[in-house]
Design an enzyme around this catalytic site. Structure first.
Site, PDB file in Angstrom:
ATOM      1  N   ASP A  19       0.835  -1.194   0.000  1.00 19.32           N
ATOM      2  CA  ASP A  19       0.000   0.000   0.000  1.00 19.32           C
ATOM      3  C   ASP A  19       0.874   1.249   0.000  1.00 19.32           C
ATOM      4  O   ASP A  19       1.849   1.323   0.755  1.00 19.32           O
ATOM      5  CB  ASP A  19      -0.898  -0.029   1.246  1.00 19.32           C
ATOM      6  CG  ASP A  19      -1.933   1.060   1.262  1.00 19.32           C
ATOM      7  OD1 ASP A  19      -2.933   0.942   0.543  1.00 19.32           O
ATOM      8  OD2 ASP A  19      -1.744   2.045   2.019  1.00 19.32           O
ATOM      9  N   GLU A  59       1.297  -0.531  -5.067  1.00 18.55           N
ATOM     10  CA  GLU A  59       0.191   0.367  -5.405  1.00 18.55           C
ATOM     11  C   GLU A  59       0.766   1.710  -5.861  1.00 18.55           C
ATOM     12  O   GLU A  59       0.833   2.669  -5.097  1.00 18.55           O
ATOM     13  CB  GLU A  59      -0.736   0.571  -4.195  1.00 18.55           C
ATOM     14  CG  GLU A  59      -1.963   1.395  -4.536  1.00 18.55           C
ATOM     15  CD  GLU A  59      -2.579   2.095  -3.337  1.00 18.55           C
ATOM     16  OE1 GLU A  59      -3.707   2.589  -3.452  1.00 18.55           O
ATOM     17  OE2 GLU A  59      -1.909   2.173  -2.274  1.00 18.55           O
ATOM     18  N   ASP A  77     -10.772   1.595  -4.444  1.00 20.09           N
ATOM     19  CA  ASP A  77     -10.519   3.043  -4.464  1.00 20.09           C
ATOM     20  C   ASP A  77     -11.116   3.743  -5.676  1.00 20.09           C
ATOM     21  O   ASP A  77     -10.876   4.936  -5.867  1.00 20.09           O
ATOM     22  CB  ASP A  77      -9.006   3.306  -4.441  1.00 20.09           C
ATOM     23  CG  ASP A  77      -8.372   2.988  -3.094  1.00 20.09           C
ATOM     24  OD1 ASP A  77      -9.027   3.233  -2.060  1.00 20.09           O
ATOM     25  OD2 ASP A  77      -7.238   2.486  -3.078  1.00 20.09           O
TER      26      ASP A  77
END
Length: 359
Positions: free
Chosen positions: A100, A130, A196
């Site tokens: 992340d 990410e 997201d």
């Protein structure tokens, strides 16, 4: 259990920050400047205010959220703690890490060490970062195997929604293959939607032809296609948190046709090595909205043709462009229709927002 069912488990690693309930941060809250863990975080002044409203003022927090204090990754003890956590779960049998916001740990040395320690335990462990932009810095032998390929999703949605044309789309998706080493380009995580983003069906205006064509392209492109739960049955949702709706377990709520389509594409991709590991070569792009490319692995070839327009289009393709000879008969793997090469050409008619896989 996962491995017995031929499934792999990739864990989500959030190593840039923690929750304010994390033991080390709680110790800082309780003991202030006397805490042994104060250097685990970026503390500006004491006492810390972690529970009132408003953004964090006296310590660094992810996007200013008080509930998410940011680690001080320069601290050797923090580095060792994170690396030990990462190692532990791989040793327990996890198959990789999805990292992340790794760009917010702006430390190449740390990520090189992270990769080294994980790969020493399992050379097949998958590391995916990410990263929202196209950036070769992050996909190589000192960082991650692949990235979450959001730029591919953006290129697709821009074209499907009429913001860019077919040539711009073709250039974008081919450039994304060119800027990375092949082994990294072919290890990219390919999302059409995530926790997201807006849901695929929603962002395409509930146009199911466009949704099906998006999946068709995704499954024909190099990398690891990723389906966000529910997209395969037509789940809708706007931006976070609406995109995180619960999955509807009653199958009468599902789009059965879409689900069957996605299952068919997955089965074909798994069956045909060229669709997973083959070279990617542009065959044709025209201003009317047609895009054709070929996936090739040895003698294994699949021609993918897309009609990225609201109009029916006819493609007349020279047989030598496709690598076929006079009289050769090809089949659309998605509906089993056959097409023959006649007088040196292959003629195909595609309805609006449809595609073919020809072999």
């Amino acid at each position: 259990v996962a491995h017995r069912n031929n499934a792999h488990v990739v864990l989500d690693g959030v190593f840039n920050h923690c929750g304010r309930g994390f033991f080390a941060f709680q110790d800082v809250l309780e003991n202030g400047e006397y805490s042994a863990y104060q250097d685990w975080f970026h503390v500006y002044r004491f006492p810390l205010d972690a529970y009132s409203e408003g953004p964090a003022q006296n310590y660094a927090a992810w996007w200013g959220f008080k509930s998410l204090p940011k680690f001080n990754i320069k601290n050797p003890a923090v580095r060792r703690y994170i690396l030990d956590v990462a190692r532990y779960w791989i040793e327990q049998g996890a198959d990789g890490w999805r990292l992340d916001v790794p760009n917010e740990i702006d430390d190449d040395q740390f990520w090189a060490q992270f990769r080294y320690e994980i790969k020493a335990i399992s050379s097949d462990a998958y590391l995916v970062g990410e990263i929202w932009t196209a950036d070769p810095r992050w996909a190589n032998d000192r960082h991650f195997d692949g990235l979450m390929n959001y730029p591919l999703r953006e290129a697709l949605l821009s074209c499907w929604n009429g913001q860019t044309n077919v040539l711009q789309f073709a250039n974008s998706v081919e450039n994304l293959l060119a800027i990375y080493p092949r082994e990294n380009a072919y290890a990219m995580y390919l999302p059409l939607g995530t926790h997201d983003t807006e849901r695929l069906k929603t962002v395409l205006g509930n146009n199911m032809a466009k949704v099906k064509l998006a999946f068709l392209f995704q499954m024909a492109y190099p990398g690891a296609p990723a389906i966000y739960y529910g997209d395969e049955i037509g789940l809708e949702g706007n931006k976070d948190p609406d995109c995180r709706r619960a999955f509807p377990w009653s199958d009468w709520l599902w789009d059965a046709e879409l689900r069957h389509w996605v299952k068919t594409l997955i089965a074909l991709r798994r069956r045909i090595p060229a669709m997973r590991r083959g070279d990617y070569e542009r065959i044709l792009v025209d201003e009317c909205g047609l895009y054709a490319f070929r996936r090739t692995l040895g003698q294994d070839k699949v021609l993918v043709v897309l009609n990225l327009s609201p109009n029916t289009q006819t493609l007349v393709l020279a047989a030598d462009q496709a690598g076929w000879h006079e009289g050769y008969e090809v089949r659309n793997l998605l509906d089993y229709r056959k097409y023959g090469v006649q007088e040196g050409y292959l003629t195909l008619t595609l309805s609006p927002w449809t595609g073919m896989w020809l072999a």
